[in-house]
Enzyme design. Structure first.
Site, PDB file in Angstrom:
ATOM      1  N   SER A  95      50.060  39.867  50.103  1.00 30.70           N
ATOM      2  CA  SER A  95      49.799  41.226  49.626  1.00 30.70           C
ATOM      3  C   SER A  95      49.812  42.273  50.728  1.00 30.70           C
ATOM      4  O   SER A  95      49.746  43.471  50.441  1.00 30.70           O
ATOM      5  CB  SER A  95      48.486  41.264  48.846  1.00 30.70           C
ATOM      6  OG  SER A  95      47.392  41.192  49.699  1.00 30.70           O
ATOM      7  N   LYS A 138      39.371  45.164  46.198  1.00 33.60           N
ATOM      8  CA  LYS A 138      40.064  45.952  47.217  1.00 33.60           C
ATOM      9  C   LYS A 138      39.686  47.426  47.105  1.00 33.60           C
ATOM     10  O   LYS A 138      39.485  48.106  48.114  1.00 33.60           O
ATOM     11  CB  LYS A 138      41.576  45.763  47.074  1.00 33.60           C
ATOM     12  CG  LYS A 138      42.068  44.380  47.524  1.00 33.60           C
ATOM     13  CD  LYS A 138      43.533  44.131  47.155  1.00 33.60           C
ATOM     14  CE  LYS A 138      44.034  42.835  47.788  1.00 33.60           C
ATOM     15  NZ  LYS A 138      45.415  42.517  47.384  1.00 33.60           N
TER      16      LYS A 138
HETATM   17 CA   LIG Z   1      46.950  38.292  49.417  1.00 36.21          CA
END
Ligand SMILES: [Ca+2]
Ligand SMILES: [Ca+2]
Ligand SMILES: [Ca+2]
Ligand SMILES: [Ca+2]
Ligand SMILES: [Ca+2]
Ligand SMILES: [Ca+2]
Ligand SMILES: [Ca+2]
Ligand SMILES: [Ca+2]
Ligand SMILES: [Ca+2]
Ligand SMILES: [Ca+2]
Ligand SMILES: [Ca+2]
Ligand SMILES: [Ca+2]
Lengths: 192, 192, 192, 192, 192, 192
Positions: A95, A138
């Site tokens: 990511s 996040k």
């Molecule tokens: Ca990740």
């Protein structure tokens, strides 16, 4: 202070969002280059998937060098180093792909990255932005660190509604499909 | 004698502070260079994190060669060796980053390092100094070895108060945010 | 006969002292060089610490090539091989450092090594000689093999008194701080 | 037939004697070279000690190229391959050292090796021949295969008496201290 | 159809006979070459022994390039790839040695291989053909696949009698001692 | 959207069909190239068999460069990167061989790949298409993703009847024996 957002717009340092079993965190991804022989170095206790993700980001930048205003033979005149502090913390996953690509473009063009922007998304060789996990965690860590803008994959737009409203209010979420959009948002305009 | 401070200011040898389960210790980090082909060698039973830390220090020095008064093509004319005695003792962790960078700059510029200075701090590709652990134990070992000045990360300034006063009195603590400050303190001025 | 001292002074072969769980032993460390491309080969079932020790010895020699009367571009005109017989016996530890450095200098200068000299001591990149373990057992094996002179680290001088007097009488012990002293003692003078 | 001695004197193939838990055996060690870039290839399921032994033999030959009538830049004009059939049988140990060195010299000089000669002995970088184990079992297998001469290390001369007299009678045992003696015995004279 | 013999004589593809715990099988060994830098690539889930066997075959071909009518600097102008389908099936052992050598010679000379010929035998650096195991099972699979000729090591001639007569009748068995004989039998004559 | 078919015909991206214990899936295989030194990079958490499969595809393309209208020295002027998203998903097996070869040819010739075509089949060095497993599951996933044409190995033609009729009706199945047929079907005609 470490763990908070940058004090100034930076060249060669982009802010990613990580998600681990311990929750979300922000991640400063650093890129530097200097006269060399075309080597790419990856450090920061990166797992295999994250290293491959960096290689995909690097290939995307190399295959689009001209459009990105990067000298097309940079690959044989410079060594490039991608590092992710803190050095003792293991990191993995795909990511950080768009964050690495953004830091690379910033280092090679000399254009700064907006300090209030954080981002998350897997990158492909064609610059496509693929979905990621842990958006809620996040976003919480982005909010704590003082970020204002979150770039995320379009396929994760549906996950925004699961983020607590108190967090959502202080952050602008920008879903994207391609790295070109990420660079448009994150890099400071040359005339600025 | 091994385990005490250097008898003279040294070129290419900086004093770091280590922290292990067995307590604190001082660490002499040696750097040498000689005509070669641009290879970097790392020895002294260094773990993966410490090796990556040395690579980050090396990249920082290469990307700032001109400002540091280092010949910009040193990377292809010399081989560089970083060694940490004693060779049979395993060592790891990122906190020797600024010590390695300082020894590298000393070796490549020929400027000596002050013998009474010890230091601890993770380095990033941009020369930022990140926080470390074990400051109290490190200060005790610095005191035992006869050091007078401790360079530490600004983020660890709050930990100074946990060091026993008898130790604190004999040591000057200098918190820093960037490697430039470390070099300013640790390297002997050219006119000296 | 294998296990006893050399029958003549040798070029490129120095006598080290080893210490294992099975007691002390002498170790013949061989170095040869020949036209090549600058490769360094290490053989003799050497553990990681001993290999790094050889690399430190090699870097010391390369960084002092001029003072040691070694052609400064030897590193790109020759291949160098360091071998420690017997090939099936595992060996490790840093204490062969000064022996390896001495054999290297002998091979590259063509100066012979005195056959009656044995030595033990870790070497650093600056040529410092660091302390080692097992001095008593090493001295016993030196005595058995017929050696007459033992070069040892200054930090181990205090351990001489633990060696049985019958052994001590037949051996001269020379404590040193730096490799320069080792070479002065072990290499045959050119006018000899 | 495989397992018996060669039908003719061979260039680049020497007969060694091996000793395993299953008893003694003879071993045909093959060397070939051809235009290349200086690579050394080792095959035949060789363990680490046997590979290092081959590297020691190779370094001995390179450091004595001139005396052995080998073109001194062969190391950069040819690739060299050392292979030990049968390819599926694991092999290890240092005792094939002098056999490998002999096959190398034969391949590089074009001088044939006497078909009735077998040999065993560790080699050092200086060409010394060090003692080996299993002489009795090796002699039995040499006898079975039809060999007539056994070259062995001088330090193993004392072990000859343990070999059954019926085997000893058909074999000539030649103890040696240095590879020069091995080559003198095993290589066919040029005027032959 | 896969598992049956080729429909036409092929350049660069030879038919080997394999023997596993699951019985015998035929194996198509493919070789191709193209402008390159002298690299040798080996694929098809090959075990260590089979890879070394391919290297021995390659060295045999390189050392006899001239006699085999192969351009002597092919090794620096081409890359060579040896592949053994099916890619997911693990394969090992030395008995494909002569098959690999035959496919290599075919690819490099452009001479086709007779489609009705199968072969089995270990190869040495001198082109000797060493004995193999599982001849009966290999012959059964050759028969099933439609092969007409089996090349086998002379040392295995004694094993032919154990093959069922019904299988033996449809196959011609040709024992050989050297690869030259294999090539004479398997490669199509240029005037054909 | 990720997991569905491409929105436009793509250059350098072909659609494969995968079969895992979790069922069938479609796989986008991406290839890019850019000025470089002839390196081939493989990423996307690929197992050993899939990496070898990519090498076989690459060798096929290199050995047929001229017939495929690819500049014959591309192998030394470009670096080539083959990546299979999603980067965190482990992938293995040989059945992506023809998909990788198709994406390579597309990238190197600049010819686009029809977006409605999916494919599965092992490739050999000669371009043969070998059978694969899991055709039924692969067809189901192709149907779900919106593909219209399935290229499959001729040896799998017999497995088509096991696919549910509702799925079979929406898909055209094209059995092939050689990669040339795959390229004829999957690449957009230049005049289109
Ligand atoms: Ca990740
Ligand atoms: Ca905003
Ligand atoms: Ca640390
Ligand atoms: Ca002070
Ligand atoms: Ca030791
Ligand atoms: Ca004396
Ligand atoms: Ca042995
Ligand atoms: Ca005789
Ligand atoms: Ca086999
Ligand atoms: Ca026939
Ligand atoms: Ca598969
Ligand atoms: Ca159609």
């Amino acid at each position: 202070r470490y763990g908070l957002i940058e004090e100034e717009n930076q060249i060669g340092a982009a802010t990613g969002l990580a998600y681990t079993t311990a929750g979300g965190d922000i991640l400063s991804i650093e890129v530097t280059h200097y006269p060399g022989k075309g080597n790419l170095k990856l450090t920061g206790k990166l797992g295999g998937v994250m290293q491959e993700s960096a290689q995909a980001a690097f290939s995307y930048v190399r295959s689009r060098a001209e459009q990105l205003n990067i000298d097309s033979d940079f690959y044989e005149k410079y060594d490039i180093h991608i590092h992710v502090p803190a050095g003792a913390t293991p990191k993995d996953g795909p990511s950080a792909g768009i964050t690495i690509a953004t830091a690379l473009v910033s280092s090679l063009t000399g254009r700064a990255i907006r300090r209030e922007v954080g981002m998350t998304g897997e990158i492909t060789l064609r610059g496509r932005v693929l979905p990621i996990g842990g958006l809620k965690e996040k976003a919480l860590s982005a909010h704590r660190a003082g970020l204002r803008t979150i770039i995320l994959p379009e396929d994760n737009e549906k996950d925004i509604e699961n983020i607590p409203e108190s967090v959502r209010e202080g952050l602008e979420f920008i879903p994207v499909k391609h790295l070109d959009e990420v660079l448009e948002i994150a890099l400071v305009k040359e005339e600025e």
